[in-house]
Design an enzyme around this catalytic site. Structure first.
Site, PDB file in Angstrom:
ATOM      1  N   LYS A  20      -0.535   7.190  18.503  1.00 28.42           N
ATOM      2  CA  LYS A  20      -0.364   8.636  18.626  1.00 28.42           C
ATOM      3  C   LYS A  20      -1.707   9.367  18.774  1.00 28.42           C
ATOM      4  O   LYS A  20      -1.823  10.292  19.569  1.00 28.42           O
ATOM      5  CB  LYS A  20       0.374   9.139  17.382  1.00 28.42           C
ATOM      6  CG  LYS A  20       0.673  10.619  17.370  1.00 28.42           C
ATOM      7  CD  LYS A  20       1.707  10.956  16.313  1.00 28.42           C
ATOM      8  CE  LYS A  20       1.227  10.700  14.903  1.00 28.42           C
ATOM      9  NZ  LYS A  20       0.358  11.788  14.384  1.00 28.42           N
ATOM     10  N   ARG A  94       6.879  17.003   9.753  1.00 26.09           N
ATOM     11  CA  ARG A  94       7.079  15.621   9.341  1.00 26.09           C
ATOM     12  C   ARG A  94       8.428  15.420   8.667  1.00 26.09           C
ATOM     13  O   ARG A  94       8.882  14.297   8.501  1.00 26.09           O
ATOM     14  CB  ARG A  94       5.959  15.231   8.386  1.00 26.09           C
ATOM     15  CG  ARG A  94       5.508  13.829   8.629  1.00 26.09           C
ATOM     16  CD  ARG A  94       4.259  13.461   7.928  1.00 26.09           C
ATOM     17  NE  ARG A  94       3.209  13.118   8.890  1.00 26.09           N
ATOM     18  CZ  ARG A  94       1.938  12.948   8.558  1.00 26.09           C
ATOM     19  NH1 ARG A  94       1.568  13.112   7.324  1.00 26.09           N
ATOM     20  NH2 ARG A  94       1.054  12.636   9.473  1.00 26.09           N
ATOM     21  N   ARG A 128      -7.049  -5.391   9.859  1.00 22.75           N
ATOM     22  CA  ARG A 128      -8.412  -5.121   9.372  1.00 22.75           C
ATOM     23  C   ARG A 128      -8.742  -5.939   8.121  1.00 22.75           C
ATOM     24  O   ARG A 128      -7.994  -5.921   7.148  1.00 22.75           O
ATOM     25  CB  ARG A 128      -8.541  -3.619   9.061  1.00 22.75           C
ATOM     26  CG  ARG A 128      -9.946  -3.209   8.665  1.00 22.75           C
ATOM     27  CD  ARG A 128     -10.120  -1.722   8.699  1.00 22.75           C
ATOM     28  NE  ARG A 128      -9.015  -1.000   8.060  1.00 22.75           N
ATOM     29  CZ  ARG A 128      -8.968   0.319   7.963  1.00 22.75           C
ATOM     30  NH1 ARG A 128      -9.923   1.048   8.465  1.00 22.75           N
ATOM     31  NH2 ARG A 128      -7.951   0.910   7.370  1.00 22.75           N
ATOM     32  N   ARG A 161      -8.266  -4.488   2.276  1.00 20.66           N
ATOM     33  CA  ARG A 161      -8.102  -3.319   1.411  1.00 20.66           C
ATOM     34  C   ARG A 161      -6.625  -3.208   1.079  1.00 20.66           C
ATOM     35  O   ARG A 161      -5.760  -3.600   1.861  1.00 20.66           O
ATOM     36  CB  ARG A 161      -8.569  -2.056   2.143  1.00 20.66           C
ATOM     37  CG  ARG A 161     -10.067  -1.894   2.225  1.00 20.66           C
ATOM     38  CD  ARG A 161     -10.428  -0.641   2.975  1.00 20.66           C
ATOM     39  NE  ARG A 161      -9.385   0.376   2.867  1.00 20.66           N
ATOM     40  CZ  ARG A 161      -9.155   1.301   3.795  1.00 20.66           C
ATOM     41  NH1 ARG A 161      -9.859   1.311   4.906  1.00 20.66           N
ATOM     42  NH2 ARG A 161      -8.209   2.201   3.635  1.00 20.66           N
ATOM     43  N   ARG A 172       4.668   1.859   3.830  1.00 19.78           N
ATOM     44  CA  ARG A 172       4.250   3.095   4.494  1.00 19.78           C
ATOM     45  C   ARG A 172       5.108   3.349   5.736  1.00 19.78           C
ATOM     46  O   ARG A 172       5.511   4.481   6.000  1.00 19.78           O
ATOM     47  CB  ARG A 172       2.780   2.938   4.899  1.00 19.78           C
ATOM     48  CG  ARG A 172       2.000   4.214   4.942  1.00 19.78           C
ATOM     49  CD  ARG A 172       0.532   3.877   5.079  1.00 19.78           C
ATOM     50  NE  ARG A 172      -0.057   4.550   6.226  1.00 19.78           N
ATOM     51  CZ  ARG A 172      -1.076   4.070   6.931  1.00 19.78           C
ATOM     52  NH1 ARG A 172      -1.584   2.902   6.639  1.00 19.78           N
ATOM     53  NH2 ARG A 172      -1.567   4.764   7.933  1.00 19.78           N
TER      54      ARG A 172
END
Length: 227
Positions: A20, A94, A128, A161, A172
């Site tokens: 996005k 949202r 990552r 992380r 999420r």
């Protein structure tokens, strides 16, 4: 010449990792419109210490979601300054209450929804890895370590992380889906939802571009482009 075209009121939706951000920045490079990102807006207000920024920060510091009413106030406040421009909202609305509150003030013409398969987005967001002591960052897709799971210079193991771990990412994404589903349905019913599906941003982009060409003036690359 007929009457001037009405100004475009657009929203872009897409899960974290859906591309996005990339698509939004390409839209602003090619078309005459203002891009309003709720994240940037929030950070700006917090940095300047505005009343609404201070209020929002108290929720963020407690790890809570910012209430609909605060996000709505933040966005509408900013849109007041953009009445003479075409605009693209990113990160707002949202939730359904946010979409309904926006609707009372502005009629949204177009909602661009980027639909990328769950597994692909999850893979992007979990790619990552970091070397904790040096802070070196690796991305399995773009700049992988020479040996899987190990730092190039020290050979020490890489870690993820908390935010990049598969279970956190999955949570999420599920939260995003639950929150956004009613918003998509709302715009679908209004007949303004345009969904662009794919697995690669570079393959989705030409379709978004072609669609917007029917709606917006393009920036003339030859003339000087004012920021």
């Amino acid at each position: 010449m007929g009457a001037p075209a009405r100004l475009l009121r657009a929203v872009i939706l897409g899960a974290p990792g859906s591309g996005k951000g990339t698509v939004s920045s390409r839209i602003t490079q090619h078309f005459e419109l203002k891009h309003l990102s709720s994240g940037d807006l929030l950070r700006g207000n917090m940095l300047r210490g505005t009343e609404i920024g201070v209020l929002a920060k108290t929720f963020i510091d407690q790890g809570k979601l910012i209430p609909d009413e605060i996000m709505t106030r933040l966005a509408l406040n900013e849109l007041k300054n953009l009445t003479q421009y075409n605009w693209l909202l990113d990160g707002f609305p949202r939730t359904l209450p946010q979409a309904e509150a926006l609707d009372k003030v502005y009629k949204i013409d177009t909602v661009i929804n980027l639909k990328v398969p769950f597994e692909i987005v999850k893979q992007r967001l979990t790619a990552r890895w970091i070397h904790a002591t040096s802070g070196r960052v690796y991305n399995i897709d773009f700049n992988p370590p020479k040996r899987v799971g190990l730092d190039d210079l020290t050979g020490e193991p890489l870690v993820q992380r908390e935010d990049d771990k598969p279970e956190t990412v999955a949570k999420r994404l599920k939260a995003y889906e639950a929150q956004t589903e009613p918003v998509l349905e709302y715009y679908q019913k209004k007949g303004v939802l345009e969904t662009f599906s794919g697995t690669e941003t570079n393959k989705i982009w030409p379709h978004v571009y072609a669609f917007l060409q029917t709606k917006l003036p393009q920036i003339n690359q030859k003339s000087s482009v004012t920021p």
